[in-house]
Scaffold this motif. Structure first.
Motif, PDB file in Angstrom:
ATOM      1  N   PRO A 112       2.107   3.399  -4.262  1.00  0.00           N
ATOM      2  CA  PRO A 112       0.870   3.602  -5.038  1.00  0.00           C
ATOM      3  C   PRO A 112       0.968   3.142  -6.490  1.00  0.00           C
ATOM      4  O   PRO A 112      -0.062   2.809  -7.091  1.00  0.00           O
ATOM      5  CB  PRO A 112       0.653   5.115  -4.946  1.00  0.00           C
ATOM      6  N   ASP A 113       2.159   3.130  -7.065  1.00  0.00           N
ATOM      7  CA  ASP A 113       2.296   2.704  -8.455  1.00  0.00           C
ATOM      8  C   ASP A 113       2.531   1.209  -8.588  1.00  0.00           C
ATOM      9  O   ASP A 113       2.684   0.709  -9.703  1.00  0.00           O
ATOM     10  CB  ASP A 113       3.439   3.470  -9.127  1.00  0.00           C
TER      11      ASP A 113
ATOM     12  N   ARG B  99      -6.233   1.889 -14.012  1.00  0.00           N
ATOM     13  CA  ARG B  99      -7.170   1.965 -12.893  1.00  0.00           C
ATOM     14  C   ARG B  99      -8.595   2.198 -13.378  1.00  0.00           C
ATOM     15  O   ARG B  99      -9.557   1.621 -12.851  1.00  0.00           O
ATOM     16  CB  ARG B  99      -6.768   3.095 -11.945  1.00  0.00           C
ATOM     17  N   ASP B 100      -8.736   3.068 -14.384  1.00  0.00           N
ATOM     18  CA  ASP B 100     -10.070   3.492 -14.805  1.00  0.00           C
ATOM     19  C   ASP B 100     -10.931   2.347 -15.320  1.00  0.00           C
ATOM     20  O   ASP B 100     -12.159   2.368 -15.140  1.00  0.00           O
ATOM     21  CB  ASP B 100      -9.966   4.575 -15.878  1.00  0.00           C
TER      22      ASP B 100
ATOM     23  N   SER C   1     -12.899   5.234 -18.716  1.00  0.00           N
ATOM     24  CA  SER C   1     -13.835   5.571 -17.636  1.00  0.00           C
ATOM     25  C   SER C   1     -15.270   5.146 -17.939  1.00  0.00           C
ATOM     26  O   SER C   1     -16.140   5.226 -17.070  1.00  0.00           O
ATOM     27  CB  SER C   1     -13.789   7.071 -17.333  1.00  0.00           C
TER      28      SER C   1
ATOM     29  N   ARG D 262     -12.973   0.828 -12.378  1.00  0.00           N
ATOM     30  CA  ARG D 262     -13.615   1.679 -11.375  1.00  0.00           C
ATOM     31  C   ARG D 262     -15.109   1.862 -11.626  1.00  0.00           C
ATOM     32  O   ARG D 262     -15.578   1.783 -12.765  1.00  0.00           O
ATOM     33  CB  ARG D 262     -12.914   3.038 -11.332  1.00  0.00           C
TER      34      ARG D 262
ATOM     35  N   ASP E 198      -7.793   1.473  -6.087  1.00  0.00           N
ATOM     36  CA  ASP E 198      -7.841   2.802  -5.486  1.00  0.00           C
ATOM     37  C   ASP E 198      -6.533   3.560  -5.696  1.00  0.00           C
ATOM     38  O   ASP E 198      -5.651   3.123  -6.433  1.00  0.00           O
ATOM     39  CB  ASP E 198      -8.199   2.706  -3.995  1.00  0.00           C
ATOM     40  N   GLN E 199      -6.402   4.702  -5.037  1.00  0.00           N
ATOM     41  CA  GLN E 199      -5.236   5.560  -5.232  1.00  0.00           C
ATOM     42  C   GLN E 199      -3.945   4.905  -4.756  1.00  0.00           C
ATOM     43  O   GLN E 199      -2.846   5.292  -5.168  1.00  0.00           O
ATOM     44  CB  GLN E 199      -5.429   6.916  -4.532  1.00  0.00           C
ATOM     45  N   ASN E 200      -4.059   3.915  -3.874  1.00  0.00           N
ATOM     46  CA  ASN E 200      -2.886   3.192  -3.396  1.00  0.00           C
ATOM     47  C   ASN E 200      -2.591   1.940  -4.209  1.00  0.00           C
ATOM     48  O   ASN E 200      -1.655   1.201  -3.881  1.00  0.00           O
ATOM     49  CB  ASN E 200      -3.077   2.798  -1.928  1.00  0.00           C
TER      50      ASN E 200
ATOM     51  N   THR F  31       0.829  -1.205   0.000  1.00  0.00           N
ATOM     52  CA  THR F  31       0.000   0.000   0.000  1.00  0.00           C
ATOM     53  C   THR F  31       0.866   1.258   0.000  1.00  0.00           C
ATOM     54  O   THR F  31       0.423   2.322  -0.453  1.00  0.00           O
ATOM     55  CB  THR F  31      -0.935  -0.011   1.221  1.00  0.00           C
TER      56      THR F  31
END
Length: 417
Positions: free
Chosen positions: A155-156, A349-350, A376, A353, A390-392, A152
């Motif tokens: 993040p990348d 990531r998108d 997206s 989500r 998530d962001q992490n 965690t």
């Protein structure tokens, strides 16, 4: 990262699903590594990504599961196609160690030039790869099996399996609910073990009467189980790998320990090797919390049916995580403006989500993207469950609780976070 040189001809290889599954098990699909180029256009290109897996070593059982998930995903992707071409995966063996994992990743990234790397199994291996190979580049890294909480902090460094913190909290809750006010805790001396042990200490409200690390690959852990027994704790918590736990369980059995004690464990102590390598009945009553696929979802049921048809056994969550890594990579290739790490990182990531349309198959997600949709616009719901990176770089968590009954694992419930 520009256009890749053509490595072999022909540029586009048409193979059937069953042929692809056979090829997938051989040397990382190098037979399919044709021309890789920028995405975004038509043509018949082969987009080659990399994967570092535990094909040998103490985590090799995970590698076998991952290979099967990888093959099924690759077949599903190439039945539909990706950005007018095909996906190929070049695989390197981590040998379940940091050093070999880094060497495998260096070959894939620095020599083969893959812009997207799936890897690895062990949390320490994944972190070592990130720190030594990925950090400072645009290459996307997505771990298939690492649950260590420390990931965690990077993040990348993305992962498909949930952080072990969720397991630690669940184990603590179960131990407390079972009425134990003291535990003996032992954990393997690496990032995975220390991270989950730290999270367990934070979560457990009772007394930790014994708390010590152990090294990997020892012939005996007699001193460890003796100390756990002398602690007087009625619950023994094991954060380790299958070979190490099997040896500990055998040592405890040989020394007559375990009367009035209940064993508990995190995901990596569960497996057929444990059942095969411990005396029958010696670990009955043990409770284990492990990451789980969303077994009630229709796409998982279809995945499990295909898996059983191909391999004659039910899949594990680890196979499902690897399947979803490959699908996520393919969707990123389809959605990205070009086949570069930077472009793939912008969309990876998108495509998972909840802002987009919920879809449960690669084909459904591919069709949205191929029809002009953006990353997206897609919310791929994996066979392992909702991903929602998530962001992490962490996914949503879905856990399953098992109890050993009559020397077999029996599911007793699910936990979602």
């Amino acid at each position: 990262m520009g256009y890749y040189d053509c490595l072999m001809a022909p540029n586009h290889i048409n193979v059937g699903r069953r042929d692809l599954l056979k090829v997938g098990g051989a040397a990382g699909l190098t037979a399919l590594a044709g021309c890789s180029s920028f995405g975004g256009g038509g043509g018949s290109d082969t987009y080659t990504i990399g994967m570092v897996d535990s094909q040998t070593g103490s985590l090799s059982e995970f590698g076998t599961r991952n290979e099967r998930g990888r093959e099924l995903a690759l077949a599903d992707v190439n039945d539909v196609g990706v950005n007018g071409g095909e996906l190929a995966i070049s695989v390197g063996d981590s040998q379940s160690t940091n050093q070999a994992g880094v060497s495998a990743a260096q070959k894939l990234v620095n020599q083969e030039g893959v812009p997207f790397l799936i890897g690895a199994v062990g949390s320490g291996v994944s972190i070592a790869i990130y720190e030594s190979v990925i950090n400072g580049t645009d290459v996307v890294q997505l771990s298939q099996n690492s649950t260590g909480p420390k990931l965690t902090e990077y993040p990348d460094l993305l992962r498909m399996s949930p952080t072990g913190k969720t397991q630690s909290k669940a184990i603590s809750d179960i131990v407390s609910e079972d009425g134990h006010d003291s535990v003996a805790l032992t954990y393997i001396n690496n990032e995975y073990g220390s991270g989950i042990a730290d999270a367990f200490r934070d979560a457990y409200p009772g007394d930790i009467a014994y708390d010590a690390a152990h090294d990997q690959g020892q012939a005996s852990y007699s001193s460890i189980v003796t100390a756990m027994n002398e602690s007087g704790a009625s619950a023994w918590v094991f954060i380790t790998y299958q070979p190490e736990f099997s040896t500990m369980a055998q040592d405890a059995y040989d020394q007559g320990y375990g009367e009035g004690v209940t064993y508990y464990g995190a995901d990596s102590v569960k497996g057929t090797n444990v059942i095969e390598n411990t005396p029958e009945g010696s670990i009955d009553g043990m409770k284990i919390v492990a990451p789980s696929a969303a077994v009630d979802q229709e796409n998982y049921k279809n995945f499990a049916s295909t898996f059983e048809d191909e391999y004659g056994s039910a899949p594990t969550a680890w196979s499902a995580y690897t399947y979803d890594c490959v699908i996520t990579a393919a969707l990123s290739v389809q959605a990205a403006d070009e086949f570069t790490g930077s472009a793939l990182g912008d969309v990876v990531r998108d495509v998972t989500r909840p802002s987009g349309e919920k879809v449960q198959t690669y084909k459904a997600a591919h069709d949205i993207l191929a029809d002009g949709g953006s990353a997206s616009d897609v919310d791929y719901q994996g066979v392992s469950g909702p991903i929602d990176l998530d962001q992490n770089g962490d996914p949503a968590a879905y856990l399953q609780v098992f109890e050993v009954q009559d020397h077999a694992y029996v599911s007793t419930g699910f936990i979602s976070t």
